[in-house]
Write an enzyme that holds these catalytic residues in place. Structure first.
Site, PDB file in Angstrom:
ATOM      1  N   ILE A 137      -0.274  12.156   0.806  1.00 47.95           N
ATOM      2  CA  ILE A 137       0.844  12.844   0.363  1.00 47.95           C
ATOM      3  C   ILE A 137       1.794  12.043  -0.309  1.00 47.95           C
ATOM      4  CG2 ILE A 137       0.783  15.067   1.640  1.00 47.95           C
ATOM      5  CD1 ILE A 137       3.205  13.819   3.452  1.00 47.95           C
ATOM      6  N   ASP A 138       2.773  12.337  -1.339  1.00 45.58           N
ATOM      7  CA  ASP A 138       3.578  11.454  -2.150  1.00 45.58           C
ATOM      8  C   ASP A 138       4.628  10.848  -0.925  1.00 45.58           C
ATOM      9  OD1 ASP A 138       2.269  12.320  -4.273  1.00 45.58           O
ATOM     10  OD2 ASP A 138       3.760  13.727  -4.885  1.00 45.58           O
ATOM     11  N   ARG A 139       5.099   9.681  -1.415  1.00 51.24           N
ATOM     12  CA  ARG A 139       6.003   8.717  -0.624  1.00 51.24           C
ATOM     13  C   ARG A 139       7.195   9.807  -0.244  1.00 51.24           C
ATOM     14  NH1 ARG A 139      10.547   5.528  -1.670  1.00 51.24           N
ATOM     15  NH2 ARG A 139      10.280   5.862  -3.982  1.00 51.24           N
TER      16      ARG A 139
END
Length: 302
Positions: A137-139
């Site tokens: 998942i994105d930062r």
């Protein structure tokens, strides 16, 4: 079936009589061809405690044992970092990732990642394993991240993903009131021109499908639940922008930073059939404090 640490065992049934062990692993348990080839390197398969070749034909009642995790070299340095473990067994570990932390080391973020933290946790227990995230998942997205502990677990989840067996659910807070109670966004996604990061809707892009449901409406925002039928990079973020309701805090895709300085998106549920037992395994991550605070603020504006 039963198991010890990294040892997979199966008692052959009458229908397995006369079938090669490699065919049992491939057809019945979806072992990949690549994993089966790896199992042929060294003594990693036994029948009734004695080493065997995978091309041997089995007999009902035999116990087939497979060493899933041979000694491997880990290329990620371990670090002693905070780690919120949501779930762990001999095959998987699931982490509740905070916003701002990267899943896998990159040249820009070489340390301080979930990968460094998980490897450090394993090393402290005397375990040497490569870091194999099942998904990322994105930062600046928070929530569930599932990691496979061995090649078998990782490959089995790849098979489930390819066959639509994995259920991923997110929660997000978007700008404006979404009037439809639920809907489906079908819009292909491609990399935006002149960018290594940003995505856009494009007829030349990869197919992308997001299901959404409104959980709560506020004066100028909505709490949505998203279910992903595909897993494109930035899919929910791009689809929310396409819907005309970008995620709060998502300035890359038109979101306002006034209330929160990261995209208001959380990976809340990851559900799959455990490859050992076939049982439905549900991993949930509670909504983090910053999103709970945002919801309280939105409710006060009513």
């Amino acid at each position: 079936m039963n198991h010890e640490q990294d040892l997979w065992t199966y008692t052959l049934q009458p229908q397995d009589d006369g079938v090669k062990y490699q065919d049992i692993l491939y057809r019945r348990f979806h072992f990949s061809r690549k994993l089966i080839q790896h199992l042929k390197q060294g003594e990693r398969v036994w029948v009734n405690g004695a080493f065997t070749f995978l091309t041997t034909r089995g007999k009902a009642g035999e116990t087939l044992s497979v060493q899933l995790q041979p000694p491997e070299i880990n290329s990620i340095p371990g670090e002693n970092l905070p780690l919120e473990i949501l779930y762990e067994d001999d095959y998987f570990i699931a982490i509740n990732k905070p916003a701002g932390q990267v899943v896998h080391p990159t040249p820009r973020y070489p340390r301080g990642t979930i990968g460094n933290a998980v490897v450090g946790y394993w090393l402290a227990k005397g375990e040497a394993r490569p870091f194999r995230p099942i998904h990322r998942i994105d930062r600046n997205t928070s929530g569930v991240v599932v990691i496979g502990k061995n090649q078998f677990a990782h490959q089995q989840m790849a098979w489930q993903h390819a066959h639509g067996r994995i259920h991923k659910c997110y929660r997000g807070i978007v700008e404006g009131q979404v009037m439809e109670d639920q809907g489906t966004i079908k819009a292909p996604i491609a990399l935006a021109p002149d960018s290594f990061i940003q995505r856009q809707i494009s007829p030349e892009g990869s197919p992308a499908v997001t299901l959404y449901k409104v959980l709560e409406r506020y004066q100028d925002a909505s709490l949505l639940e998203f279910i992903l039928e595909t897993g494109r990079t930035h899919q929910i973020r791009v689809h929310c922008q396409h819907l005309g309701h970008p995620l709060l805090g998502d300035d890359l895709y038109g979101g306002n930073l006034a209330r929160i300085n990261r995209q208001a998106l959380h990976s809340s549920i990851y559900e799959f059939n455990h490859p050992l037992t076939g049982e439905l395994t549900t991993i949930q991550a509670p909504l983090p404090e910053d999103l709970q605070r945002l919801l309280r603020e939105l409710a006060r504006v009513e």
